[in-house]
Design a protein around this motif. Structure first.
Motif, short mmCIF file in Angstrom:
data_model
loop_
_atom_site.label_atom_id
_atom_site.label_comp_id
_atom_site.label_asym_id
_atom_site.label_seq_id
_atom_site.Cartn_x
_atom_site.Cartn_y
_atom_site.Cartn_z
N TRP A 153 0.82 -1.21 0.00
CA TRP A 153 0.00 0.00 0.00
C TRP A 153 0.86 1.26 0.00
O TRP A 153 0.46 2.28 -0.55
N MET A 185 -6.37 7.75 -1.37
CA MET A 185 -6.50 6.62 -2.30
C MET A 185 -6.72 5.31 -1.56
O MET A 185 -7.49 4.47 -2.00
N PHE A 237 -0.24 3.29 -3.04
CA PHE A 237 -1.09 4.43 -2.72
C PHE A 237 -0.37 5.56 -2.00
O PHE A 237 -0.63 6.72 -2.26
N TYR A 294 -9.76 2.66 -1.97
CA TYR A 294 -9.49 1.26 -2.28
C TYR A 294 -10.31 0.34 -1.37
O TYR A 294 -10.95 -0.62 -1.83
#
Length: 393
Positions: free
Chosen positions: A239, A261, A243, A265
């Motif tokens: 992640w 983000m 992101f 998600y």
């Protein structure tokens, strides 16, 4: 004495103030008994509103998904056809509450051909979220959850093996109303996360103590449960790379809806999955996973594992937080110490966390293919030796 002096000083200060401020030179002062017939009109100067209206969240609810998701993700479909069923027409007794099913129906799908000796079969147990549809076939052309791992020349080669994948007992894709964790026993952290998933479902008023069929569906509870689960399926390193702290729209004002983000998600994953799986199935299967302990009824983990005589492949992922890598190491060590000399252990350095087994074709695929085909070759060699000795296969 002191108070008298203070009072006198205050009076002096007030007198000076009145002379300098309240009685400026050139302006006639009126005594209190003089009637004032005209005054200068006062100007109203607007001051701060003592009770301003609430501001701070202009979002519409429910929050609207605003961003498409890119990146490797597992294939999960709501399977309603394309599978076969097997019915075990004998009572199936449960461990708890004296539960009994009069008979059990299992949904399954197959690929490849069973050889004459029925010795090339591979049985695949699906994960909690998945179904018997591990790979596409003529009856269901949609990609399966292990599509790239099964097939001619693949990790599980259907030119060599007959592959069976069944929907586990309690699943909602064709089987009757328990699966085991991919470790010897569930860790408290895993139990805690699954407990929260169950609580979110049961807190949804539409769950209605499990009696929601034909009524309002507990979508909010299922969505939140899946968002919690997704946290355990992937990893922080992934992640961070995928992101970071990136915003969906850097120009928009923050709100209680997804701005980052990573928030979007999780929201997407919850929305995409929440109606594909049955809430009651998730409740009972996840509880069965928490209850599983290989040492139960055998006194110890080693005693429980000593019953496994076949070759074993164990794959562990360094970034897996759902079933931590130390549990896979423990399982391999205990199997070996229990007397199994055919234990193979791989430790994978993948960023995909628990979902590595669904996404890492190179790491997982190569390990599985090597393990299966090595054992197949060894079996064939042992068979030839038995023939030469005149013994039966």
């Amino acid at each position: 004495m002191i108070f008298s002096r203070v009072r006198n000083r205050i009076s002096a200060v007030v007198s000076v103030y009145n002379e300098l401020v309240c009685k400026p030179k050139g302006i006639k002062q009126y005594s209190s008994d003089v009637k004032v017939t005209s005054r200068v009109k006062q100007v109203d100067i607007p001051g701060p509103d003592p009770t301003p209206p609430f501001k701070g969240n202009d979002s519409d609810f429910p929050c609207v998904l605003r961003n498409s998701i890119s990146g490797p993700e597992p294939e999960y479909e709501k399977v309603i056809s394309g599978f076969k069923t097997f019915t075990y027409k004998q009572p199936f007794q449960f461990k708890y509450h004296d539960g009994i099913l009069p008979e059990v129906t299992i949904a399954y799908e197959t690929w490849g051909t069973l050889d004459e000796s029925a010795s090339n079969a591979i049985f695949i147990f699906s994960g909690l979220s998945s179904s018997s549809h591990a790979r596409s076939h003529a009856e269901n052309l949609k990609p399966g959850w292990w599509e790239k791992f099964i097939g001619p020349g693949c990790a599980i080669d259907t030119d060599k093996f007959f592959v069976i994948c069944a929907n586990h007992i309690g699943g909602c894709y064709g089987s009757s109303v328990v699966t085991i964790s991919s470790c010897a026993k569930s860790h408290p952290s895993s139990i805690a996360m699954r407990y929260l998933q169950r609580r979110t479902i049961m807190s949804d008023t539409n769950w209605n103590n499990g009696h929601y069929y034909g009524k309002a569906y507990p979508k909010i509870g299922m969505k939140l449960a899946r968002e919690i689960a997704t946290i355990t399926y992937r990893s922080g390193p992934e992640w961070d790379m995928r992101f970071g702290r990136n915003r969906i729209d850097p120009s928009s004002q923050p709100s209680l809806c997804p701005n980052f983000m990573i928030e979007n998600y999780l929201d997407y994953q919850g929305e995409a999955f929440c109606t594909k799986f049955d809430p009651n199935s998730l409740l009972y299967i996840s509880k069965a996973m928490d209850l599983f302990d290989i040492s139960e009824d055998f006194g110890s983990m080693k005693a429980g594992l000593s019953r496994i005589k076949c070759p074993v492949l164990i794959l562990g992922v360094q970034t897996d937080i759902l079933f931590p890598i130390w549990q896979q190491r423990e399982l391999a060590r205990e199997l070996h110490e229990a007397g199994n000399k055919a234990v193979t252990f791989y430790e994978l350095n993948s960023i995909f966390g628990h979902d590595t087994f669904l996404l890492d074709l190179n790491g997982v695929g190569a390990a599985v293919k090597g393990f299966l085909e090595t054992n197949l070759a060894k079996k064939d060699t042992d068979g030839e030796h038995k023939k030469d000795d005149g013994s039966q296969q």
